[in-house]
Design a protein around this motif. Structure first.
Motif, mmCIF file in Angstrom:
data_model
loop_
_atom_site.group_PDB
_atom_site.id
_atom_site.type_symbol
_atom_site.label_atom_id
_atom_site.label_comp_id
_atom_site.label_asym_id
_atom_site.label_seq_id
_atom_site.Cartn_x
_atom_site.Cartn_y
_atom_site.Cartn_z
ATOM 1 N N LYS A 94 -4.564 -31.420 -7.886
ATOM 2 C CA LYS A 94 -3.295 -31.374 -7.146
ATOM 3 C C LYS A 94 -2.209 -30.678 -7.952
ATOM 4 N N LEU A 95 -2.155 -30.958 -9.245
ATOM 5 C CA LEU A 95 -1.137 -30.314 -10.077
ATOM 6 C C LEU A 95 -1.400 -28.811 -10.191
ATOM 7 N N ALA A 96 -2.658 -28.426 -10.234
ATOM 8 C CA ALA A 96 -3.002 -27.008 -10.320
ATOM 9 C C ALA A 96 -2.615 -26.262 -9.044
ATOM 10 N N GLN A 97 -2.657 -26.971 -7.903
ATOM 11 C CA GLN A 97 -2.357 -26.342 -6.621
ATOM 12 C C GLN A 97 -0.900 -26.488 -6.212
ATOM 13 N N ALA A 98 -0.155 -27.372 -6.868
ATOM 14 C CA ALA A 98 1.212 -27.691 -6.444
ATOM 15 C C ALA A 98 2.154 -26.515 -6.658
ATOM 16 N N THR A 99 3.085 -26.365 -5.723
ATOM 17 C CA THR A 99 4.120 -25.336 -5.833
ATOM 18 C C THR A 99 5.487 -25.972 -5.618
ATOM 19 N N ILE A 100 6.515 -25.288 -6.119
ATOM 20 C CA ILE A 100 7.880 -25.779 -6.005
ATOM 21 C C ILE A 100 8.438 -25.437 -4.627
ATOM 22 N N VAL A 101 8.970 -26.462 -3.948
ATOM 23 C CA VAL A 101 9.573 -26.265 -2.631
ATOM 24 C C VAL A 101 11.034 -25.879 -2.775
ATOM 25 N N GLU A 102 11.781 -26.626 -3.584
ATOM 26 C CA GLU A 102 13.188 -26.313 -3.778
ATOM 27 C C GLU A 102 13.706 -26.938 -5.067
ATOM 28 N N LYS A 103 14.760 -26.332 -5.575
ATOM 29 C CA LYS A 103 15.421 -26.846 -6.768
ATOM 30 C C LYS A 103 16.339 -27.997 -6.384
ATOM 31 N N LYS A 104 16.382 -29.033 -7.231
ATOM 32 C CA LYS A 104 17.251 -30.177 -6.994
ATOM 33 C C LYS A 104 18.321 -30.246 -8.091
ATOM 34 N N THR A 105 18.765 -31.429 -8.406
ATOM 35 C CA THR A 105 19.915 -31.589 -9.292
ATOM 36 C C THR A 105 19.615 -31.243 -10.752
ATOM 37 N N GLU A 106 20.665 -30.761 -11.431
ATOM 38 C CA GLU A 106 20.627 -30.584 -12.883
ATOM 39 C C GLU A 106 21.503 -31.636 -13.572
ATOM 40 N N ASN A 107 22.118 -32.495 -12.772
ATOM 41 C CA ASN A 107 23.008 -33.517 -13.288
ATOM 42 C C ASN A 107 22.209 -34.700 -13.818
ATOM 43 N N GLU A 108 22.307 -34.929 -15.108
ATOM 44 C CA GLU A 108 21.536 -35.994 -15.740
ATOM 45 C C GLU A 108 21.835 -37.365 -15.134
ATOM 46 N N LYS A 109 23.066 -37.567 -14.682
ATOM 47 C CA LYS A 109 23.447 -38.853 -14.109
ATOM 48 C C LYS A 109 22.738 -39.117 -12.778
ATOM 49 N N LEU A 110 22.284 -38.048 -12.136
ATOM 50 C CA LEU A 110 21.614 -38.194 -10.838
ATOM 51 C C LEU A 110 20.085 -38.260 -10.968
ATOM 52 N N TYR A 111 19.563 -38.083 -12.181
ATOM 53 C CA TYR A 111 18.114 -38.124 -12.369
ATOM 54 C C TYR A 111 17.476 -39.417 -11.848
ATOM 55 N N PRO A 112 18.077 -40.595 -12.117
ATOM 56 C CA PRO A 112 17.424 -41.835 -11.662
ATOM 57 C C PRO A 112 17.212 -41.902 -10.158
ATOM 58 N N ARG A 113 18.060 -41.221 -9.374
ATOM 59 C CA ARG A 113 17.870 -41.224 -7.920
ATOM 60 C C ARG A 113 16.549 -40.570 -7.526
ATOM 61 N N LEU A 114 16.158 -39.583 -8.317
ATOM 62 C CA LEU A 114 14.892 -38.879 -8.042
ATOM 63 C C LEU A 114 13.745 -39.422 -8.887
ATOM 64 N N GLY A 115 14.077 -40.281 -9.837
ATOM 65 C CA GLY A 115 13.040 -40.844 -10.714
ATOM 66 C C GLY A 115 12.567 -39.873 -11.765
ATOM 67 N N VAL A 116 13.423 -38.946 -12.196
ATOM 68 C CA VAL A 116 13.008 -37.925 -13.167
ATOM 69 C C VAL A 116 13.793 -38.044 -14.476
ATOM 70 N N GLU A 117 14.322 -39.241 -14.754
ATOM 71 C CA GLU A 117 15.041 -39.450 -15.998
ATOM 72 C C GLU A 117 14.078 -39.414 -17.178
ATOM 73 N N ASP A 118 14.604 -39.379 -18.378
ATOM 74 C CA ASP A 118 13.783 -39.369 -19.587
ATOM 75 C C ASP A 118 12.919 -40.627 -19.599
ATOM 76 N N PRO A 119 11.588 -40.489 -19.620
ATOM 77 C CA PRO A 119 10.714 -41.670 -19.578
ATOM 78 C C PRO A 119 10.895 -42.613 -20.760
ATOM 79 N N LYS A 120 11.501 -42.133 -21.832
ATOM 80 C CA LYS A 120 11.672 -42.977 -23.014
ATOM 81 C C LYS A 120 12.916 -43.856 -22.940
ATOM 82 N N ARG A 121 13.734 -43.647 -21.926
ATOM 83 C CA ARG A 121 14.931 -44.463 -21.770
ATOM 84 C C ARG A 121 14.574 -45.841 -21.245
ATOM 85 N N ASP A 122 15.295 -46.860 -21.689
ATOM 86 C CA ASP A 122 15.061 -48.228 -21.216
ATOM 87 C C ASP A 122 15.256 -48.295 -19.705
ATOM 88 N N GLY A 123 14.274 -48.899 -19.045
ATOM 89 C CA GLY A 123 14.361 -49.060 -17.602
ATOM 90 C C GLY A 123 13.957 -47.857 -16.795
#
Length: 336
Positions: A94-123
């Motif tokens: 799936k990762l080999a076949q996956a393509t990007i549909v659209e660009k989303k936020t670059e705002n670090e404060k909004l990462y948790p809404r998409l679940g793409v925050e730094d995995p090493k952060r608490d919580g």
């Protein structure tokens, strides 16, 4: 000019303009090539030999491919455990076949809404995925599935931009989820006899029946003899086959390396001595249940040592009690 004719002309012109805009927009979308999520992975997907999946608190899964066989390495630094290769190959494909549909936020404060925050952060709820072949490494932060369920949010660890991709990928939530589920080194059809022992109870024996009308028969051990139960005394026809199926459909929750010293500190709830048709034996020891109504199970094959002997399996109460069979349980004597 009739006002109706004027209005009709305006509507036709507006409709034509809208159609032209939509057609032009659709053509531009089709003409824009999609970007792959991980550059070069599609060409190297068959050569991947290392996968690691990390959460905020631990390495959930780690595996290496050695001589074509995938082995989990996250359970112990020295011992290896067979992997569910279907789940792993599906992820890579799936990762080999996956393509990007659209660009989303670059705002670090909004990462948790998409679940793409730094995995090493608490919580953090994101997962860090690492793939490697002999020469290259790929990393990806995997976030939430989109509300439409038609894609998933991701971010590359070294980039601020997040993206929506056109695939959804399933990742393991526990250390045992992507491990091989086939544990018992035999099938029910290969069983000749099983002896069940529990403290302060008569030993129960279930064996292949000599009566052609029955596949299994049961009895209790009295001295050195086995007193066979009449079929009419069993709780219901087929109870013996069902009891054995519950054992051979073995399912576990967690697994840990076996330590003889640690195991000797366990209080045993029961043992099972299974003899196969070819004479080989499978010895099973079951610990007493813990506060969560879970048991620990250890298998041993003294005549033909197996890798399963190197592990202890934590199982549900239902699975654990399948190994703690007694005469009362199959005849209904306990309820009389």
């Amino acid at each position: 000019m009739n006002i109706r004719v004027v209005l009709l002309s305006v509507l036709v012109a507006a409709s034509s303009a809208s159609a032209w805009y939509l057609s032009r927009n659709e053509q531009s979308v089709v003409a824009t090539p999609s970007s792959s999520v991980l550059d070069g992975l599609a060409q190297q997907s068959d050569a991947i030999e290392y996968v690691k999946i990390e959460s905020a608190t631990k390495v959930v899964f780690e595996a290496k491919r050695d001589e074509g066989k995938w082995q989990a390495t996250h359970l112990d630094s020295a011992q290896r455990f067979p992997v569910d290769t279907k789940a792993l190959s599906t992820l890579i494909r799936k990762l080999a076949q996956a393509t990007i549909v659209e660009k989303k936020t670059e705002n670090e404060k909004l990462y948790p809404r998409l679940g793409v925050e730094d995995p090493k952060r608490d919580g953090a709820e994101s997962m860090l995925l690492t793939l490697e072949d002999a020469e290259q490494q790929w990393q990806l932060i995997v976030g939430n599935v989109s509300k439409s369920r038609r894609g998933q949010f991701i971010r590359h660890p070294d980039q601020s931009a997040s993206y929506l991709i056109d695939k959804t990928v399933s990742l393991p939530l526990s250390s045992a989820e992507w491990l091989n589920k086939r544990i018992l080194p035999a099938t029910m059809q290969e069983l000749n006899e099983a002896r069940f022992w529990q403290p302060e109870k008569q030993e129960l024996v279930i064996s292949q029946s000599s009566d052609e009308s029955l596949q299994w028969q049961a009895g209790s051990v009295e001295g050195e003899q086995v007193q066979t139960f009449p079929a009419s005394s069993l709780s219901y026809p087929g109870i013996l086959a069902q009891a054995l199926e519950d054992i051979f459909a073995f399912n576990y929750l967690q697994v840990a390396p076996f330590s003889q010293a640690d195991w000797e500190t366990q209080r045993l709830a029961g043992k099972v001595d299974m003899t196969l048709l070819d004479g080989e034996r499978i010895l099973v020891e079951v610990s007493a249940a813990n506060e969560l109504d879970q048991y620990q199970v250890h298998f041993d094959m003294p005549e033909s040592p197996s890798w399963v002997s190197d592990w202890v399996f934590t199982v549900s109460g239902y699975q654990g009690r399948a190994f703690l069979l007694s005469s009362e349980a199959i005849t209904g004597a306990a309820g009389q």
